[in-house]
Design an enzyme around this catalytic site. Sequence first.
Site, short mmCIF file in Angstrom:
data_model
loop_
_atom_site.label_atom_id
_atom_site.label_comp_id
_atom_site.label_asym_id
_atom_site.label_seq_id
_atom_site.Cartn_x
_atom_site.Cartn_y
_atom_site.Cartn_z
N HIS A 123 1.27 -1.19 0.43
CA HIS A 123 0.55 -0.02 0.12
C HIS A 123 0.89 1.27 -0.64
O HIS A 123 2.06 1.14 0.19
CB HIS A 123 -0.58 0.40 0.97
CG HIS A 123 -1.89 0.54 1.01
ND1 HIS A 123 -1.44 2.60 1.91
CD2 HIS A 123 -3.43 1.19 1.27
CE1 HIS A 123 -2.51 3.69 2.22
NE2 HIS A 123 -3.80 2.23 1.75
N ASP A 200 3.36 -4.47 8.00
CA ASP A 200 2.17 -3.13 7.85
C ASP A 200 1.18 -4.80 7.91
O ASP A 200 0.40 -5.85 7.31
CB ASP A 200 2.23 -2.59 6.26
CG ASP A 200 0.26 -2.22 5.82
OD1 ASP A 200 -0.10 -2.54 7.22
OD2 ASP A 200 0.74 -2.19 5.15
N GLN A 203 -4.68 -5.60 6.58
CA GLN A 203 -5.14 -6.27 6.66
C GLN A 203 -4.86 -7.81 6.63
O GLN A 203 -5.84 -8.27 6.13
CB GLN A 203 -4.71 -5.96 5.06
CG GLN A 203 -5.20 -5.22 4.10
CD GLN A 203 -7.03 -4.35 3.80
OE1 GLN A 203 -7.77 -5.13 4.33
NE2 GLN A 203 -7.38 -3.32 3.62
N LYS A 226 -9.81 -1.27 10.39
CA LYS A 226 -10.09 -2.13 9.72
C LYS A 226 -10.38 -3.59 10.04
O LYS A 226 -10.80 -4.75 9.82
CB LYS A 226 -8.43 -2.05 8.89
CG LYS A 226 -8.84 -0.90 7.87
CD LYS A 226 -7.63 -0.89 7.14
CE LYS A 226 -7.68 0.45 6.29
NZ LYS A 226 -7.84 0.10 5.47
N CYS A 364 -4.71 2.78 -3.47
CA CYS A 364 -3.77 3.20 -2.71
C CYS A 364 -2.26 1.95 -3.06
O CYS A 364 -1.20 2.51 -2.31
CB CYS A 364 -3.94 3.24 -1.52
SG CYS A 364 -5.32 4.55 -1.56
N1 PMP Z 1 -1.56 -0.67 4.79
C1 PMP Z 1 -2.35 -1.70 4.51
C2 PMP Z 1 -2.12 -2.69 3.79
C3 PMP Z 1 -3.58 -0.61 4.08
O1 PMP Z 1 -4.54 -1.87 3.54
C4 PMP Z 1 -3.97 0.38 4.18
C5 PMP Z 1 -5.18 1.21 4.41
N2 PMP Z 1 -5.80 1.12 2.97
C6 PMP Z 1 -2.84 1.21 4.90
C7 PMP Z 1 -2.20 0.58 5.21
C8 PMP Z 1 -3.02 2.11 5.43
O2 PMP Z 1 -3.81 2.51 6.44
P1 PMP Z 1 -5.28 3.84 7.39
O3 PMP Z 1 -5.43 4.77 6.11
O4 PMP Z 1 -5.97 3.08 8.78
O5 PMP Z 1 -3.63 4.13 8.35
#
Ligand code: PMP
Length: 406
Positions: A123, A200, A203, A226, A364
Amino acid sequence: MTFDINNIRNDFPILQRKVHNRPFVYFDNAATTQKPLKVIERMDKVYRETNSNIHRGVHYLSDITTNDFEAARETVRNFINARHDHEIIFTPGTTAGINLVAYTLGEKVIRRGDEIIISAIEHHANIVPWQMLCERKKAKLRVIPMNDNGELLLEEYRKLLSPRTRIVAVTHVANSIGTVNPVKQIIEIAHSQGVPVLIDGAQAIQHLRVDVQELDADFYVFSGHKMYGPTGIGVLYGKEGILEEIPPYQTGGEMVDQVSFEKTTFNSLPFKFEAGTPNYIGAIGMGAAMEYLKEKGLDEIAAYEKDLLEYGTRRLSEIEGLYLFGRAKEKIGVLSFVLKGIHPYDAGMIIDKHGIAVRTGNHCAQPIMERFGIGGTVRASLAFYNTRKEIDRLCEAVEKVKEMFS
Ligand code: PMP
């Protein structure tokens, strides 16, 4: 075992509503999840009955809220099996956690010519902070490539690791295509060269059982929203030793020990990294979400989601002109697809008219879309409150999209 899909759906008030006059189907769970009553009511209770700023107060309600906040920290510790409570840092979310590490560990260890390894399926949140750090330090970003199924090539990763590698940062699960990375192995390989690893978990935490000690992760980050908890709260887990060594990130109240105009000394862990008033109600809400997930059974949730993913993959694959991206052997419930000759945005708009929320675009994760040679996909991301019947409705909607464009 309390996993009963009808009961579970009743726990989520928003799932009872209609959208465009049809029963609402929510397939945008990778962007954010819906909240069970247990979370909503827990936060409501704090606002109604006990709200007070934490830690500094000597009064009755401050004491209660402080205890509830610290109890939430213990709930998180237990949920990810960290060794100590003070290894749990509350942050505003995954992005904030990654930035914290990039600006603390990163600033401390990265020198000109050093290297940071990320992967092809990150991401943007796990790309840009490292890229900016590399720019500041004249260091290099290295990227573990993937195969056409969306699986990382570990042999290539081994080759990328060099005496200049200082940090490895990879995602546990890819948000755009659902690949589950072999993070234990990735960590082991990095550790064999003495390199710390950030995972990270944005997910992963809501789908898989995460044990940070078993993984031996140096850092593990995720967001509350999430995993059926509130927005604006997340967790940075860090090993005690490394958190002790790195400097603080944001500074101000709460994170200090002694302050004079000449010098400031810092508070101990975890407070050293929690400057200002933390989102204590968010933390308490996230704790309630974790308790809810445990109550429903993490293994039962995973098994149910696996079945849904298999069903969804099979049903969507039967649709002519639909191509699914992300065919990793290990994956969670993300169905990312394109329809021949139809822009994902157009498809998403029509699917929405059927009362079904999907996400369209690059999720993203622009580099991975580029790797596939596409601008974006339609993404249906599943949660344990979704059903096979909802997947059938998605397939009907997709057929309608095709009809409209034929
Ligand atoms: N890493 C991953 C794999 C994500 O899916 C996301 C959110 N789509 C993020 C980071 C960022 O998370 P947040 O917007 O809650 O900071």
